[in-house]
Design a protein around this motif. Structure first.
Motif, short mmCIF file in Angstrom:
data_model
loop_
_atom_site.label_atom_id
_atom_site.label_comp_id
_atom_site.label_asym_id
_atom_site.label_seq_id
_atom_site.Cartn_x
_atom_site.Cartn_y
_atom_site.Cartn_z
N UNK A 145 1.91 22.30 25.27
CA UNK A 145 2.87 21.23 25.66
C UNK A 145 2.99 21.46 26.96
N UNK A 146 2.98 20.21 27.69
CA UNK A 146 3.36 20.27 29.18
C UNK A 146 4.66 20.64 29.69
N UNK A 147 5.13 21.87 29.28
CA UNK A 147 6.07 22.55 29.75
C UNK A 147 5.85 24.00 30.30
N UNK A 148 6.63 24.52 31.34
CA UNK A 148 6.32 25.88 31.60
C UNK A 148 7.65 26.35 32.06
N UNK A 149 8.04 27.54 32.27
CA UNK A 149 9.04 28.39 32.88
C UNK A 149 8.97 27.47 34.22
N UNK A 150 10.13 27.34 35.29
CA UNK A 150 10.46 26.84 36.51
C UNK A 150 9.42 27.66 37.45
N UNK A 151 9.47 29.07 37.42
CA UNK A 151 8.41 29.59 38.40
C UNK A 151 7.14 29.35 37.93
N UNK A 152 6.50 29.20 36.65
CA UNK A 152 5.38 28.98 36.48
C UNK A 152 4.70 27.58 36.97
N UNK A 153 5.81 26.52 36.73
CA UNK A 153 5.59 25.05 37.30
C UNK A 153 5.32 25.25 38.71
N UNK A 188 0.10 35.18 25.83
CA UNK A 188 1.12 34.92 27.07
C UNK A 188 1.45 33.51 26.90
N UNK A 189 0.68 32.61 26.29
CA UNK A 189 0.91 31.12 26.57
C UNK A 189 2.28 30.92 25.34
N UNK A 190 2.47 31.72 24.61
CA UNK A 190 3.59 31.65 23.60
C UNK A 190 5.07 31.97 24.55
N UNK A 191 4.97 32.37 25.91
CA UNK A 191 6.00 32.64 26.50
C UNK A 191 6.51 31.54 27.61
N UNK A 192 5.44 30.64 27.71
CA UNK A 192 5.72 29.47 28.55
C UNK A 192 5.44 29.73 30.09
N UNK A 193 4.77 30.86 30.31
CA UNK A 193 4.50 31.30 31.71
C UNK A 193 3.01 31.42 31.99
N UNK A 194 1.93 30.88 31.12
CA UNK A 194 0.64 30.93 31.33
C UNK A 194 0.06 29.50 31.28
N UNK A 195 -1.12 29.30 31.73
CA UNK A 195 -1.79 28.05 31.86
C UNK A 195 -3.09 28.31 32.30
N UNK A 196 -3.94 27.56 31.62
CA UNK A 196 -5.55 27.59 31.97
C UNK A 196 -6.15 26.58 32.57
N UNK A 197 -6.82 26.73 33.79
CA UNK A 197 -7.61 26.03 34.60
C UNK A 197 -9.41 25.77 34.27
N UNK A 198 -9.59 24.87 33.83
CA UNK A 198 -11.11 24.70 33.88
C UNK A 198 -11.87 25.07 35.16
N UNK A 199 -12.99 25.74 35.19
CA UNK A 199 -13.73 26.11 36.19
C UNK A 199 -15.23 25.14 35.97
N UNK A 200 -15.24 24.29 35.09
CA UNK A 200 -16.33 23.35 35.06
C UNK A 200 -16.12 21.96 35.12
#
Length: 200
Positions: free
Chosen positions: A86-94, A141-153
Motif C-alpha cells: 500500500x502507498x502508505x508509510x510512517x511520516x519519517x519514512x515518507x 520490516x514492511x509490516x511496520x510501515x517504515x520500509x520500501x523497495x527501490x528497483x535498481x533495474x
C-alpha cells in the motif's frame, strides 16, 4: 464434479485462508533472521506501531495519522502499480523516501527512481509468498510501515540495466546510511534495494 465443487469452495473461502496463513503473531516474532535483517526489524519496532495484520489494522493507523499517504508520482520518483503493498508509510519514512528521490534527481540531472513495494500487511505478505518464495516467512520490516523497495533495474520508468544510475542510487543510500537515517540491503533476486528507515 469434485473439481467443480473444490473450485467453488476455493472461490468462496480461499480469501479466508489466504488472509490467515499464520497462527500466532508472537510465534512469528520469534523466527530467527540474519543479523543484517535483524537490524531492520529492530529499527521497525522503534516507531510504536505494531505489526500490521490486515487492512482494518492499516486503517486504524491511517486515521491516527501514524501512516500517511505517498503520492504515486513526485520529484525524482514514481511508484509502480502495487499488488502486494500500500502507498502508505510512517511520516519519517515518507520524508526519507522523498529526500532520497530528490537527491538522486539532483545528482543525476533529472533521472527518476521506481519504488516497487511499500507497506505490507500480514495478509499481503501471505499473498505475496504464493508468488515469491523470497518473501519473508516471519515478520517483514514492511509490516511496520517504515520500509520500501527501490528497483535498481528500472530508472526513468524504463526496465533496463543502467550501471551508472545504479551506482548513483547506492551512493545516495550510503549517504543516508552514514548519517544514521536508514539501513539497506541489496536484494538480487528481486533486483531492488530494501530500505528501512531508522528513528533518527
Amino acid at each position: 464434479m469434485k473439481y467443480v465443487l473444490f473450485s467453488v469452495f476455493s472461490l468462496m473461502f480461499g480469501n479466508v485462508y489466504a488472509q490467515k496463513c499464520y497462527s500466532d503473531i508472537n510465534q512469528l516474532l520469534k523466527v530467527e533472521v540474519t543479523p543484517l535483517y535483524q537490524a531492520h526489524l529492530d529499527a521497525s519496532k522503534g516507531f510504536n506501531i505494531s505489526v500490521l495484520e490486515n487492512n482494518k489494522h492499516l486503517e486504524k493507523y491511517k486515521k491516527r495519522g501514524k501512516l500517511v499517504s505517498v503520492s504515486s508520482l513526485g520529484k525524482g520518483y514514481r511508484i509502480q502499480k502495487l499488488e502486494y503493498s500500500h502507498k502508505y508509510l510512517i511520516p519519517k519514512a515518507k520524508n526519507t523516501l522523498l529526500n532520497i528521490s530528490k537527491r538522486f534527481y539532483k545528482n543525476t540531472n533529472g533521472s527518476t527512481l521506481t519504488y516497487t513495494s511499500l507497506t505490507r500487511t500480514m495478509e499481503d505478505q501471505c499473498r505475496l509468498r504464493k508468488v515469491n518464495s523470497n518473501a519473508s516467512i516471519g515478520i517483514s520490516s514492511h509490516n511496520y510501515g517504515n520500509s520500501f523497495d527501490i528497483s535498481y533495474v528500472r530508472f526513468n520508468d524504463r526496465l533496463k540495466v543502467n550501471t551508472r544510475l545504479e551506482k548513483e542510487l547506492e551512493e545516495v543510500l550510503e549517504y543516508y546510511r552514514k548519517k544514521g537515517f536508514l539501513y539497506y540491503i541489496k536484494e538480487k533476486q528481486q533486483s531492488c534495494y530494501h530500505v528501512t528507515v531508522r528513528n533518527y
